[in-house]
Each structure stands twice: as structure tokens, then as C-alpha cells.
Design a protein around this motif. Structure first.
Motif, PDB file in Angstrom:
ATOM      1  N   LYS A  35      20.295   9.140   7.066  1.00  0.00           N
ATOM      2  CA  LYS A  35      19.369  10.077   7.684  1.00  0.00           C
ATOM      3  C   LYS A  35      18.238  10.425   6.716  1.00  0.00           C
ATOM      4  O   LYS A  35      18.471  10.693   5.547  1.00  0.00           O
ATOM      5  N   ALA A  36      17.024  10.426   7.245  1.00  0.00           N
ATOM      6  CA  ALA A  36      15.869  10.821   6.424  1.00  0.00           C
ATOM      7  C   ALA A  36      15.997  12.303   6.079  1.00  0.00           C
ATOM      8  O   ALA A  36      16.458  13.103   6.884  1.00  0.00           O
ATOM      9  N   THR A  37      15.607  12.649   4.869  1.00  0.00           N
ATOM     10  CA  THR A  37      15.718  14.031   4.421  1.00  0.00           C
ATOM     11  C   THR A  37      14.340  14.617   4.152  1.00  0.00           C
ATOM     12  O   THR A  37      13.425  13.908   3.747  1.00  0.00           O
ATOM     13  N   LYS A  38      14.226  15.927   4.380  1.00  0.00           N
ATOM     14  CA  LYS A  38      12.987  16.630   4.058  1.00  0.00           C
ATOM     15  C   LYS A  38      13.042  17.074   2.606  1.00  0.00           C
ATOM     16  O   LYS A  38      14.090  17.464   2.101  1.00  0.00           O
ATOM     17  N   HIS A  39      11.923  17.026   1.960  1.00  0.00           N
ATOM     18  CA  HIS A  39      11.816  17.498   0.582  1.00  0.00           C
ATOM     19  C   HIS A  39      10.916  18.734   0.595  1.00  0.00           C
ATOM     20  O   HIS A  39       9.698  18.625   0.544  1.00  0.00           O
ATOM     21  N   ASP A  72       0.390  27.936   3.010  1.00  0.00           N
ATOM     22  CA  ASP A  72       0.016  29.108   2.220  1.00  0.00           C
ATOM     23  C   ASP A  72       0.696  30.387   2.697  1.00  0.00           C
ATOM     24  O   ASP A  72       0.846  31.331   1.929  1.00  0.00           O
ATOM     25  N   GLU A  73       1.113  30.441   3.952  1.00  0.00           N
ATOM     26  CA  GLU A  73       1.739  31.654   4.478  1.00  0.00           C
ATOM     27  C   GLU A  73       3.133  31.886   3.903  1.00  0.00           C
ATOM     28  O   GLU A  73       3.482  33.003   3.543  1.00  0.00           O
ATOM     29  N   ASP A  74       3.938  30.834   3.833  1.00  0.00           N
ATOM     30  CA  ASP A  74       5.305  31.046   3.328  1.00  0.00           C
ATOM     31  C   ASP A  74       5.578  30.335   2.002  1.00  0.00           C
ATOM     32  O   ASP A  74       6.655  30.438   1.443  1.00  0.00           O
ATOM     33  N   GLY A  75       4.588  29.619   1.484  1.00  0.00           N
ATOM     34  CA  GLY A  75       4.730  29.003   0.169  1.00  0.00           C
ATOM     35  C   GLY A  75       5.502  27.699   0.140  1.00  0.00           C
ATOM     36  O   GLY A  75       5.787  27.177  -0.923  1.00  0.00           O
ATOM     37  N   THR A  76       5.838  27.159   1.301  1.00  0.00           N
ATOM     38  CA  THR A  76       6.582  25.905   1.296  1.00  0.00           C
ATOM     39  C   THR A  76       5.663  24.741   0.953  1.00  0.00           C
ATOM     40  O   THR A  76       4.504  24.698   1.346  1.00  0.00           O
ATOM     41  N   MET A  77       6.201  23.835   0.178  1.00  0.00           N
ATOM     42  CA  MET A  77       5.490  22.621  -0.209  1.00  0.00           C
ATOM     43  C   MET A  77       6.340  21.428   0.225  1.00  0.00           C
ATOM     44  O   MET A  77       7.551  21.425   0.014  1.00  0.00           O
ATOM     45  N   VAL A  78       5.711  20.462   0.847  1.00  0.00           N
ATOM     46  CA  VAL A  78       6.414  19.243   1.248  1.00  0.00           C
ATOM     47  C   VAL A  78       5.707  18.039   0.641  1.00  0.00           C
ATOM     48  O   VAL A  78       4.498  18.059   0.411  1.00  0.00           O
ATOM     49  N   GLU A  79       6.490  17.037   0.354  1.00  0.00           N
ATOM     50  CA  GLU A  79       5.956  15.799  -0.197  1.00  0.00           C
ATOM     51  C   GLU A  79       6.538  14.636   0.579  1.00  0.00           C
ATOM     52  O   GLU A  79       7.652  14.717   1.096  1.00  0.00           O
ATOM     53  N   GLY A  80       5.785  13.585   0.650  1.00  0.00           N
ATOM     54  CA  GLY A  80       6.260  12.387   1.327  1.00  0.00           C
ATOM     55  C   GLY A  80       5.468  11.186   0.876  1.00  0.00           C
ATOM     56  O   GLY A  80       4.494  11.307   0.135  1.00  0.00           O
ATOM     57  N   ALA A  81       5.921  10.043   1.311  1.00  0.00           N
ATOM     58  CA  ALA A  81       5.237   8.800   0.962  1.00  0.00           C
ATOM     59  C   ALA A  81       5.291   7.856   2.147  1.00  0.00           C
ATOM     60  O   ALA A  81       6.263   7.838   2.903  1.00  0.00           O
ATOM     61  N   PHE A  89       0.866  -1.177   0.000  1.00  0.00           N
ATOM     62  CA  PHE A  89       0.000   0.000   0.000  1.00  0.00           C
ATOM     63  C   PHE A  89       0.901   1.225   0.000  1.00  0.00           C
ATOM     64  O   PHE A  89       1.753   1.372   0.880  1.00  0.00           O
ATOM     65  N   MET A  90       0.760   2.081  -1.001  1.00  0.00           N
ATOM     66  CA  MET A  90       1.595   3.275  -1.112  1.00  0.00           C
ATOM     67  C   MET A  90       0.708   4.507  -1.042  1.00  0.00           C
ATOM     68  O   MET A  90      -0.216   4.649  -1.841  1.00  0.00           O
ATOM     69  N   LEU A  91       1.004   5.379  -0.074  1.00  0.00           N
ATOM     70  CA  LEU A  91       0.256   6.608   0.103  1.00  0.00           C
ATOM     71  C   LEU A  91       1.210   7.771  -0.124  1.00  0.00           C
ATOM     72  O   LEU A  91       2.203   7.915   0.592  1.00  0.00           O
ATOM     73  N   HIS A  92       0.939   8.575  -1.147  1.00  0.00           N
ATOM     74  CA  HIS A  92       1.757   9.745  -1.456  1.00  0.00           C
ATOM     75  C   HIS A  92       1.034  10.978  -0.928  1.00  0.00           C
ATOM     76  O   HIS A  92      -0.142  11.196  -1.224  1.00  0.00           O
TER      77      HIS A  92
END
Length: 148
Positions: free
Chosen positions: A135-139, A21-30, A12-15
Motif C-alpha cells: 500500500k502506498a503511504t503518505k509522508h 499554512d493553516e495546520d502546518g502539514t508538509m507533504v512530499e512526493g515524487a 525523469f524524476m520530479l520531487h
């Protein structure tokens, strides 16, 4: 053998993605959840008398063997990791490629009759435990036109 257990792997893969919205940062993960079928001895499972179950058992055992090869390559720091050797390892490539974290649970049977399979499962877990993914990295990405 457990006559009601599943005869396949389940992945099962959940993306996920999120935007601040305040600073425009977008993060992605799975998030990947895998339920692996256990390996089986042909003589114990009785699959050798049924062509469909025999092929199914061989496929399960092959994919688990390929997964073990991936873990061995990762723990040895090999330059080539054989992710393309099975559909299972190909699906898990992103989560095992170094910028994520993995956790594995091993279920064992308490019966004497299953002691060989339990020992194999424990040895497999020992191989997995030797793997250091890093080490896990933030995207994090920023929307264009937004102040940082």
C-alpha cells in the motif's frame, strides 16, 4: 528495427513538496517517469559490426536484465533486492521499495518479424505483474510550533 528510436533509457524524476499554512502539514512526493529502451538481438540490430552500438546494446540489455532481477526479487519477497546492480535499478530504488505505486506500459510491434521481441516484452510484463509493492503511504510532517 526502428532506425529513429532512442538508444537509451530516459528517467525523469520530479520531487514535489507542499505546505498547508493553516495546520502546518508538509507533504512530499515524487513522480518518476521512465522510458526504457527495448532489448535487442545483436544479429537483428546489426550492432555487432559497430563497436559503439555493440557496447550500447549490451548495456541496455544488461540494465533490463538487472531490472528483471529486481522484479523477481520483489515478487519472491526476497530479503535482498539487487537495486545496486545497475544505474537504472539504483535510480528506481525509491519508487520500487514498497511505499509507492508503479504502472508499466508495454509497446509491441505488430509485425511478424518482431514477434520474438514482442513475446519477450510480454514475458517481462508478466514478471512485473507478479510484483506487489504494498500500500502506498503518505509522508506527512508537521512544522514545529504549529498546533495539530
Amino acid at each position: 528495427m526502428n532506425s529513429v528510436s532512442s538508444r537509451s533509457h530516459s528517467v525523469f524524476m520530479l520531487h514535489l513538496s507542499g505546505v498547508n499554512d493553516e495546520d502546518g502539514t508538509m507533504v512530499e512526493g515524487a513522480l518518476n517517469l521512465c522510458d526504457l529502451a527495448g532489448s535487442e538481438r545483436l544479429d537483428r540490430s546489426g550492432a555487432s559490426s559497430d563497436a559503439r552500438r555493440l557496447k550500447e546494446t549490451q548495456s541496455i540489455n544488461k540494465s533490463l536484465s538487472c531490472l528483471g532481477d529486481v522484479f523477481t526479487s520483489l515478487s519472491n519477497g526476497s530479503s535482498h533486492v539487487p537495486f545496486r546492480n545497475s544505474k537504472l535499478t539504483y535510480l528506481l530504488q525509491d519508487c520500487l521499495s514498497g511505499d509507492g505505486k508503479a504502472l508499466m506500459f508495454v509497446n509491441l510491434s505488430p509485425t511478424q518479424a518482431s514477434s520474438n521481441e514482442s513475446l519477450c516484452s510480454l514475458r517481462f510484463a508478466q514478471r512485473v505483474n507478479k510484483v506487489e509493492l504494498g500500500k502506498a503511504t503518505k509522508h506527512i510532517q508537521y512544522r514545529t510550533g504549529m498546533k495539530h
